[in-house]
Scaffold this motif. Structure first.
Motif, PDB file in Angstrom:
ATOM      1  N   ARG A 176       0.813  -1.217   0.000  1.00 42.01           N
ATOM      2  CA  ARG A 176       0.000   0.000   0.000  1.00 42.01           C
ATOM      3  C   ARG A 176       0.844   1.265   0.000  1.00 42.01           C
ATOM      4  NH1 ARG A 176      -4.603  -1.843   4.362  1.00 42.01           N
ATOM      5  NH2 ARG A 176      -6.105  -2.719   2.852  1.00 42.01           N
ATOM      6  N   PRO A 187      -1.938   2.536  -2.839  1.00 43.36           N
ATOM      7  CA  PRO A 187      -2.707   2.607  -1.584  1.00 43.36           C
ATOM      8  C   PRO A 187      -4.099   2.003  -1.644  1.00 43.36           C
ATOM      9  CG  PRO A 187      -2.529   4.780  -2.610  1.00 43.36           C
ATOM     10  CD  PRO A 187      -1.612   3.875  -3.369  1.00 43.36           C
ATOM     11  N   SER A 188      -4.635   1.754  -2.832  1.00 46.12           N
ATOM     12  CA  SER A 188      -6.009   1.243  -2.930  1.00 46.12           C
ATOM     13  C   SER A 188      -6.093  -0.270  -2.899  1.00 46.12           C
ATOM     14  CB  SER A 188      -6.652   1.763  -4.224  1.00 46.12           C
ATOM     15  OG  SER A 188      -5.919   1.318  -5.353  1.00 46.12           O
ATOM     16  N   ASP A 245      -6.230  -4.029  -1.557  1.00 48.17           N
ATOM     17  CA  ASP A 245      -6.633  -4.714  -0.329  1.00 48.17           C
ATOM     18  C   ASP A 245      -5.932  -6.070  -0.246  1.00 48.17           C
ATOM     19  OD1 ASP A 245      -8.401  -2.725   0.537  1.00 48.17           O
ATOM     20  OD2 ASP A 245      -9.978  -3.506  -0.780  1.00 48.17           O
TER      21      ASP A 245
END
Length: 491
Positions: free
Chosen positions: A359, A363-364, A366
């Motif tokens: 991330r 950063p998006s 999961d």
């Protein structure tokens, strides 16, 4: 067919095949041989699954000094000068254009990158300072989350469009095919033997005898390019006795396509391993690969797990090794890094730990988006100098000054294949009295995509024709001033 050669090379990865190509193409040595234990070219660390597929030019490797970056740039562009002269279809299988950058996250990393850009921009005229808008244009998933700017302050340096990725297996195969062509169309004998295990190397007068599963082969000079196995072979000849091998296995994780190219992070200068980075995979289309992690394992390559005895030969655990390992583990930063990378290998837990590093780049993403890349990742032969208790960084060459060389090439070993080969070629030419076609060498490898003729690589040791007349022992050898080459004391 003669089984007596001028030079015999052990190992058909990209380093061994590059040396074979350079000796065949640019010297007047007429009898060359390469032997490989596997049944084909580049099945281990040079295979695209087992490395990051990166051509390391030195612009995004933040642990390189300016001098180191300059040397690495020269060897990287030797690869590009070679590959870009090939027919288009072959070139495009080997080298790949894509953006590359090193990303700084937060004020401290951003300031460090700006300082580095000011110091290095003269060496890399294509490199740009990239603010967040520039990053968003090149790698939108790095700068944006759901269409909005990510919260972190970011800055990068990089090149939006350049040859940034290499399939080192394809490169090794190209070197091998060129040698096959020269064997068929010139008077030179260039032999390549596969499924040929090397059991031992011994001195016989002025020559070397290599005992193999096909029988003995004889050569005036021998170069071993066999990764971590090179050290155990060297030590069987009484060389490199102050080193032990600590193999470090790298693992990777896949995510759906998230990057257009390569995004590296600033490296912790107190650690010998690269920070987790993201790469558009050139073989697994539609996937981004993140890694590598670094796990210490008792094996010299993952494909031959039964060869534990080879590891034990190279590790040679004793008081000096125990002290060196203890000195490493006493440093909290190193100890935490080793523990964290061990936990990265724990099923179920690993994704939730590694996602924190991923991330920092995208950063998006999961944890549910990533999967462990089964069957991907090689083994790096990290050496420890038991005299100093320090890890040895970069490539290591061990030689006796009399035609015997052992190469251990951790990252950027693939990138440096032709540079390492040039160094060995010049050393062997001096020892064997061979001639190098300097004009052809410059034309083929130092000109084209980038002109690097202003830099030279000198032979590793002065030409030496005198050889030991009795078996070597540990007291016969001393470290060179650089600590990367062993030179024999006179007998």
């Amino acid at each position: 067919m003669s089984t007596h050669y001028d030079v015999l090379i052990v190992g058909a990865g990209v380093t061994g095949t590059a040396l074979l190509y350079e000796l065949a193409k640019f010297t007047d040595l007429g009898r060359l041989c390469l032997v490989e234990a596997q049944d084909s070219i580049a099945t281990l660390n040079s295979h695209a699954h087992n490395n990051s597929q990166t051509i390391h030019c030195g612009d995004i490797e933040t642990h390189y000094s300016l001098d180191k970056a300059s040397a690495v740039k020269r060897t990287a562009y030797m690869v590009l000068n070679y590959a870009t002269k090939l027919p288009g279809r072959e070139r495009d299988r080997i080298v790949h254009k894509m953006p590359r950058m090193v990303l700084g996250v937060g004020p401290a990393e951003g300031a460090a990158l700006r300082r580095r850009y000011a110091a290095f921009k003269g060496l890399y005229p294509r490199m740009q300072l990239l603010e967040r808008h520039d990053i968003a244009d090149i790698e939108p998933n790095v700068a944006l989350v759901d269409g909005a700017w990510r919260r972190d302050e970011i800055v990068a340096t990089g090149t939006p469009d350049d040859y940034s990725a290499v399939d080192f297996k394809e490169l090794a195969q190209s070197f091998s095919h060129e040698c096959v062509r020269m064997d068929r169309t010139t008077s030179k004998q260039i032999t390549q033997l596969f499924s040929t295990k090397v059991d031992a190397i011994r001195r016989d007068g002025n020559d070397y005898v290599v005992e193999t599963s096909r029988g003995p082969l004889q050569a005036r000079a021998v170069v071993v390019c066999a990764g971590g196995h090179s050290l155990s072979m060297a030590q069987s000849m009484g060389l490199g006795l102050e080193y032990v091998c600590l193999p470090v296995a790298g693992s990777f994780y896949f995510a759906p396509e998230a990057l257009n190219g390569k995004v590296y992070r600033l490296q912790n200068l107190n650690l010998p391993f690269a920070a987790v980075h993201g790469d558009r995979d050139i073989k697994e289309h539609g996937k981004t690969r993140f890694g590598p992690t670094a796990l210490m394992l008792p094996m010299l390559d993952r494909q031959r797990r039964e060869r534990f005895e080879r590891f034990s030969d190279a590790f040679r655990f004793d008081r000096r090794v125990a002290r060196a390992v203890w000195d490493l583990l006493r440093v909290r930063e190193t100890r935490d890094y080793i523990l964290r990378n061990f936990l990265y290998e724990v099923p179920r837990l690993s994704r939730h730990l590694i996602i924190k590093e991923i991330r920092r780049i995208v950063p998006s993403i999961d944890a549910a988006d990533i999967t462990h890349a089964e069957g991907f990742g090689g083994v790096r032969p990290q050496l420890i100098d038991t005299g100093t208790g320090r890890l040895k960084m970069g490539e290591i060459k061990i030689a006796n000054g009399a035609g015997l060389i052992f190469n251990m090439t951790p990252s950027p070993g693939g990138t440096s294949c032709l540079g390492s080969g040039e160094q060995d070629m010049r050393t062997l030419a001096g020892y064997l009295g061979a001639r190098i076609d300097e004009q052809a060498f410059e034309r083929e490898l130092l000109m084209g995509y980038e002109d690097t003729r202003h830099d030279r690589i000198e032979p590793m040791t002065p030409p030496v024709r005198q050889t030991p007349t009795r078996p070597a022992s540990r007291s016969d050898y001393k470290p060179s001033e650089t600590g990367t080459v062993l030179i024999p004391r006179p007998l």
